[in-house]
Design an enzyme around this catalytic site. Structure first.
Site, PDB file in Angstrom:
ATOM      1  CD  GLN A  28      -1.922   0.502   5.023  1.00 30.82           C
ATOM      2  OE1 GLN A  28      -1.596   1.154   4.737  1.00 30.82           O
ATOM      3  NE2 GLN A  28      -1.172  -0.792   5.402  1.00 30.82           N
ATOM      4  N   GLY A  68       6.909  -2.496  -2.885  1.00 37.96           N
ATOM      5  CA  GLY A  68       6.454  -1.299  -2.943  1.00 37.96           C
ATOM      6  C   GLY A  68       7.875  -0.587  -3.779  1.00 37.96           C
ATOM      7  NE  ARG A  69      10.999   3.131  -1.010  1.00 39.56           N
ATOM      8  CZ  ARG A  69      12.255   3.355  -0.325  1.00 39.56           C
ATOM      9  NH1 ARG A  69      13.265   4.087  -0.466  1.00 39.56           N
ATOM     10  NH2 ARG A  69      12.662   2.002   0.399  1.00 39.56           N
ATOM     11  CG  ASP A  72      16.112  -1.995   0.895  1.00 43.07           C
ATOM     12  OD1 ASP A  72      15.336  -1.295   0.505  1.00 43.07           O
ATOM     13  OD2 ASP A  72      16.751  -1.380   1.368  1.00 43.07           O
ATOM     14  N   PRO A  80       0.428  -0.966   0.076  1.00 39.40           N
ATOM     15  CG  PRO A  80       0.203  -1.167   2.086  1.00 39.40           C
ATOM     16  CD  PRO A  80       1.013  -1.613   1.419  1.00 39.40           C
ATOM     17  CG  MET A  81       3.593   2.216  -1.883  1.00 41.97           C
ATOM     18  SD  MET A  81       4.681   2.064  -2.662  1.00 41.97           S
ATOM     19  CE  MET A  81       3.794   1.170  -4.481  1.00 41.97           C
ATOM     20  CE  LYS A  84       3.405  -2.589   3.903  1.00 40.69           C
ATOM     21  NZ  LYS A  84       4.588  -1.146   4.546  1.00 40.69           N
ATOM     22  CB  CYS A 113       2.624   5.501   7.427  1.00 44.46           C
ATOM     23  SG  CYS A 113       2.608   7.014   6.290  1.00 44.46           S
TER      24      CYS A 113
END
Length: 252
Positions: free
Chosen positions: A59, A217-218, A195, A5-6, A130, A90
């Site tokens: 979320q 994620g990223r 990562d 989730p972003m 999370k 977060c």
């Protein structure tokens, strides 16, 4: 493999794209419990899901037990998610600084109270969490916290291998994630995050730390096909042949 989730990233279009690329499950942007119970339109918009992206998790975040309980009910009634996820990770100041998100790592009793309340409020929907390793290097509490969260009735736990103090800097440390998996008392799935940027790293995380799943994620920014690449590598033990420029442009 799950899409993390972003905020401002995992909207419905991006979630659909990542599912098509092989993500086993996708997560919504996080939704404020306070905004949901006030029926703020922008937050209600985040609850829109479609059949093609399922299984999908919604979320939510917040610091108040009653607000989180009520927000959970609203999410289930309106979106019928496959999973309801609680954001206790977060790190951004406007969230953690007010005691929500990773701020909950400084108030574990409240975190557990929220988790129990939400689990009880939506008995027919799996509730997951999370979070991070801890608030800072000196308070990496996740191994004990994992047991406590499990005892609250959650169905799975995702751990980002950084503390709140690290934000998104430095390297993610998966050691404690592995320690959770080694704990004989833990019986829920443990998902590692942080990562995972290559298929090789994904396989290493499965092999070395024994996690039940990985969350990306990223590394999906501008490269949603990372899920396709990882899936191929895990299944065949070799890299996916290079994807052509024209193919990538068509996707984008």
């Amino acid at each position: 493999m799950l899409l993390a989730p972003m905020e401002d990233v995992t909207d419905i279009g991006f979630r659909l794209l990542c599912r098509q690329m092989g993500a086993a499950m996708v997560y919504s942007e996080f939704v404020s419990s306070d905004a949901l119970i006030r029926m703020v339109n922008k937050s209600l918009e985040k609850l829109k899901v479609c059949a093609d992206e399922r299984p999908v998790a919604i979320q939510i975040y917040g610091r108040d037990v009653d607000a989180m309980r009520e927000a959970a009910r609203i999410v289930v009634e309106q979106a019928h998610p496959d999973v309801l996820d609680l954001n206790f990770g977060c790190p951004v100041k406007k969230v953690a600084g007010k005691g929500a998100g990773a701020g909950m790592l400084q108030n574990v009793p409240q975190m557990l109270a929220i988790t129990r309340a939400v689990v009880d409020a939506v008995p027919d929907t799996p509730v997951t969490v999370k979070t991070r390793l801890g608030w800072d290097h000196d308070h990496r509490i996740i191994v004990d916290l994992a047991e406590q969260l499990q005892d609250c009735g959650i169905e799975a736990l995702t751990v980002h291998g950084r503390t709140r103090a690290q934000m998104y800097t430095g390297e993610a440390d998966w050691t404690l994630i592995g320690d959770i998996k080694k704990n004989p008392r833990i019986h829920i799935p443990i998902i590692g995050n942080g990562d995972v940027t290559t298929p090789q790293r994904a396989k290493e995380c499965f092999d070395k730390y024994g996690v039940d799943g990985i969350m990306i994620g990223r590394a999906s920014f501008g490269r949603p096909w990372i899920f396709k690449e990882v899936k191929h590598y895990l299944q065949h033990g070799e890299e996916l042949p290079p994807l052509s420029f024209d193919w990538q442009m068509e996707v984008l």
